[in-house]
Design an enzyme around this catalytic site. Structure first.
Site, PDB file in Angstrom:
ATOM      1  N   ASP A 115       0.801  -1.237   0.000  1.00 16.25           N
ATOM      2  CA  ASP A 115       0.000   0.000   0.000  1.00 16.25           C
ATOM      3  C   ASP A 115       0.828   1.280   0.000  1.00 16.25           C
ATOM      4  O   ASP A 115       0.330   2.332   0.358  1.00 16.25           O
ATOM      5  CB  ASP A 115      -0.994  -0.004   1.173  1.00 16.25           C
ATOM      6  CG  ASP A 115      -0.375   0.473   2.473  1.00 16.25           C
ATOM      7  OD1 ASP A 115       0.829   0.229   2.678  1.00 16.25           O
ATOM      8  OD2 ASP A 115      -1.093   1.101   3.264  1.00 16.25           O
ATOM      9  N   GLU A 116       2.108   1.188  -0.380  1.00 15.90           N
ATOM     10  CA  GLU A 116       2.894   2.431  -0.382  1.00 15.90           C
ATOM     11  C   GLU A 116       3.900   2.471  -1.530  1.00 15.90           C
ATOM     12  O   GLU A 116       4.365   1.446  -2.012  1.00 15.90           O
ATOM     13  CB  GLU A 116       3.595   2.636   0.959  1.00 15.90           C
ATOM     14  CG  GLU A 116       4.597   1.574   1.270  1.00 15.90           C
ATOM     15  CD  GLU A 116       5.280   1.751   2.613  1.00 15.90           C
ATOM     16  OE1 GLU A 116       5.847   2.830   2.859  1.00 15.90           O
ATOM     17  OE2 GLU A 116       5.253   0.793   3.398  1.00 15.90           O
TER      18      GLU A 116
HETATM   19  P1  TTP Z   1       0.277  -0.165   6.889  1.00 13.33           P
HETATM   20  O1  TTP Z   1       0.380   0.892   5.841  1.00 13.33           O
HETATM   21  O2  TTP Z   1       1.354  -0.247   7.911  1.00 13.33           O
HETATM   22  O3  TTP Z   1      -1.063   0.018   7.715  1.00 13.33           O
HETATM   23  P2  TTP Z   1      -2.488   0.454   7.209  1.00 13.33           P
HETATM   24  O4  TTP Z   1      -2.487   0.866   5.782  1.00 13.33           O
HETATM   25  O5  TTP Z   1      -3.471  -0.605   7.547  1.00 13.33           O
HETATM   26  O6  TTP Z   1      -2.810   1.692   8.155  1.00 13.33           O
HETATM   27  P3  TTP Z   1      -2.181   3.156   8.091  1.00 13.33           P
HETATM   28  O7  TTP Z   1      -3.366   4.061   7.849  1.00 13.33           O
HETATM   29  O8  TTP Z   1      -1.589   3.359   9.438  1.00 13.33           O
HETATM   30  O9  TTP Z   1      -1.194   3.182   6.981  1.00 13.33           O
HETATM   31  O10 TTP Z   1       0.150  -1.577   6.227  1.00 13.33           O
HETATM   32  C1  TTP Z   1      -0.525  -1.788   4.985  1.00 13.33           C
HETATM   33  C2  TTP Z   1      -1.292  -3.101   5.024  1.00 13.33           C
HETATM   34  O11 TTP Z   1      -0.386  -4.166   5.290  1.00 13.33           O
HETATM   35  C3  TTP Z   1      -2.353  -3.163   6.106  1.00 13.33           C
HETATM   36  O12 TTP Z   1      -3.574  -2.631   5.684  1.00 13.33           O
HETATM   37  C4  TTP Z   1      -2.405  -4.634   6.395  1.00 13.33           C
HETATM   38  C5  TTP Z   1      -1.026  -5.156   6.105  1.00 13.33           C
HETATM   39  N1  TTP Z   1      -0.300  -5.375   7.369  1.00 13.33           N
HETATM   40  C6  TTP Z   1      -0.312  -6.649   7.948  1.00 13.33           C
HETATM   41  O13 TTP Z   1      -0.896  -7.585   7.397  1.00 13.33           O
HETATM   42  N2  TTP Z   1       0.327  -6.832   9.140  1.00 13.33           N
HETATM   43  C7  TTP Z   1       0.972  -5.825   9.806  1.00 13.33           C
HETATM   44  O14 TTP Z   1       1.531  -6.042  10.908  1.00 13.33           O
HETATM   45  C8  TTP Z   1       0.995  -4.520   9.197  1.00 13.33           C
HETATM   46  C9  TTP Z   1       1.699  -3.375   9.886  1.00 13.33           C
HETATM   47  C10 TTP Z   1       0.340  -4.350   7.988  1.00 13.33           C
HETATM   48 MG    MG Z   2      -1.021   2.210   5.026  1.00 15.58          MG
END
Ligand code: TTP
Ligand code: MG
Length: 369
Positions: A115-116
């Site tokens: 997601d980044e």
């Molecule tokens: P992140 O970008 O860390 O988290 P997020 O997008 O859910 O929330 P934020 O708004 O804080 O960015 O992670 C992206 C995806 O990766 C998240 O939606 C689910 C997955 N993920 C896991 O499966 N296990 C984990 O421990 C983390 C940190 C993320």
């Molecule tokens: Mg995220």
């Protein structure tokens, strides 16, 4: 000067689930674990169930729930939350669509997780940064319109600060750190905001009396190097707002190599030279097929005692011809055969030739892009 943009989707997995099931909007939604046992058994018979929270909606975060927490604990904290299993194929598809959208807005794009991504937008915005914010707002609008999802964006003169900035305001955030404002932005932040600083490094820094990034700038680099090795230097540079790393497209990170193990170990110069020639030719065929150009040539040598050595040379410009490739590889090989006493005596078991630092030849314009 570079202008780097970092995009991170908000509560990605759960936001996709909410998009698919609008009745979940505004509720604590927790995504984690696998589907019902029977379905799971059919899909992945050998895998153990990992019963942890993958992510959760911001509403669920209010209850203290977060990624990697046991699902049982999340249930204790918020029994009324909507619990959903991980639907990875769906998130991967959405992620792919988002990356296709982002690519249009960047000179270069580097996806770093599902997601980044980092975008080099240096030629897309004005040098004085006046329109960087509008540019990011436009990207956010497009993603929301096309995918129904929000994201947080950081824009800065380098990758590290852009990543820290995208996390600065979340969800649906936008933080621009202009050239010259980096130290001011970083100074009050806790050291754990630096990507790569986990609980261990954080604790070690605390022992040194360092809790904020600003304190890293005033401390002695040698002290950091003594504790963290090379990473100490990097920490000091980052704290001072310096990070020269480039946004790297996937194909730039790639290298191409071929290697061969001899039927019998040898130190016969002509056998070795022939082998380097043949390997160079094989690598050349592969780069030609892929339309690549290269800047770095390396060879790998494994001796009879399994000692492994590599030697590399980075050329001043990109090349794509066999002659440069084999000539450079053979020069590197010579360094071994004429090299230090001990190595000279040893027979060689395996040889490898590799090119990296690849570029693409644009067919239409015949130039490196
Ligand atoms: P992140 O970008 O860390 O988290 P997020 O997008 O859910 O929330 P934020 O708004 O804080 O960015 O992670 C992206 C995806 O990766 C998240 O939606 C689910 C997955 N993920 C896991 O499966 N296990 C984990 O421990 C983390 C940190 C993320
Ligand atoms: Mg995220």
């Amino acid at each position: 000067m570079k202008v780097i943009l970092h995009v991170d989707m908000d509560s990605f997995f759960s936001a996709v689930e909410v998009r698919e099931n609008p009745e979940l909007r505004g509720l604590p939604v927790i995504v984690g674990g696998k589907k019902a046992k029977e379905e799971k058994a059919a899909e992945e018979p050998d895998k153990k169930i990992r019963d942890v929270v993958s992510t959760c909606s911001y509403e669920a975060r209010e209850y203290g729930i977060h990624s990697a927490m046991a699902l049982s604990r999340a249930y204790e904290l918020c029994p009324d939350a909507k619990f959903l299993p991980v639907n990875m194929p769906l998130y991967k598809r959405v992620s792919g669509e988002i990356m296709v959208i982002l690519r249009k807005y960047a000179d270069k794009i580097e996806q770093v997780s599902i997601d980044e991504a980092f975008l080099d937008i240096s030629t897309r915005v004005r040098r004085d940064w006046t329109d960087a914010r509008e540019y990011a707002q436009m990207i956010k609008k497009v993603i929301l319109a096309k995918e129904g999802l929000t994201c947080s964006i950081g824009i800065a003169p380098n990758k590290t600060i852009a990543k820290i900035a995208s996390d600065f305001v979340k969800p649906d955030g936008l933080t621009v750190v202009k050239q010259g404002k980096a130290s001011e932005f970083l100074a009050p932040l806790p050291v754990k905001k630096i990507p790569g600083v986990g609980p261990k490094t954080e604790a070690m820094l605390k022992e040194m009396g360092i809790e904020q990034i600003g304190q890293l700038t005033s401390c002695d680099v040698q002290e950091l190097v003594a504790k963290f090795g090379k990473y100490g230097t990097r920490l000091h540079l980052i704290a001072n707002g310096i990070d020269e790393s480039e946004v790297e497209e996937e194909w730039q990170r790639k290298s191409l190599s071929r290697e061969r193990t001899f039927a019998e170990d040898t130190k016969d110069a002509s056998v070795l030279n022939n082998c380097v020639d043949r390997l160079a030719e094989e690598v050349y065929n592969a780069i030609e097929e892929g339309g690549f150009v290269f800047k770095t040539v390396a060879i790998k040598v494994k001796f009879e005692d399994f000692a492994l050595h590599t030697r590399a040379k980075t050329l001043k410009s990109f090349h794509s011809d066999l002659n440069t490739l084999s000539k450079t590889a053979k020069e590197l090989m010579m360094e071994f055969s004429e090299g230090k006493g001990k190595e000279k005596e040893k027979k060689i078991r395996l040889l490898g030739v590799r090119v990296s630092n690849l570029g693409m030849v644009d067919e239409k314009q015949r130039r490196i892009v």
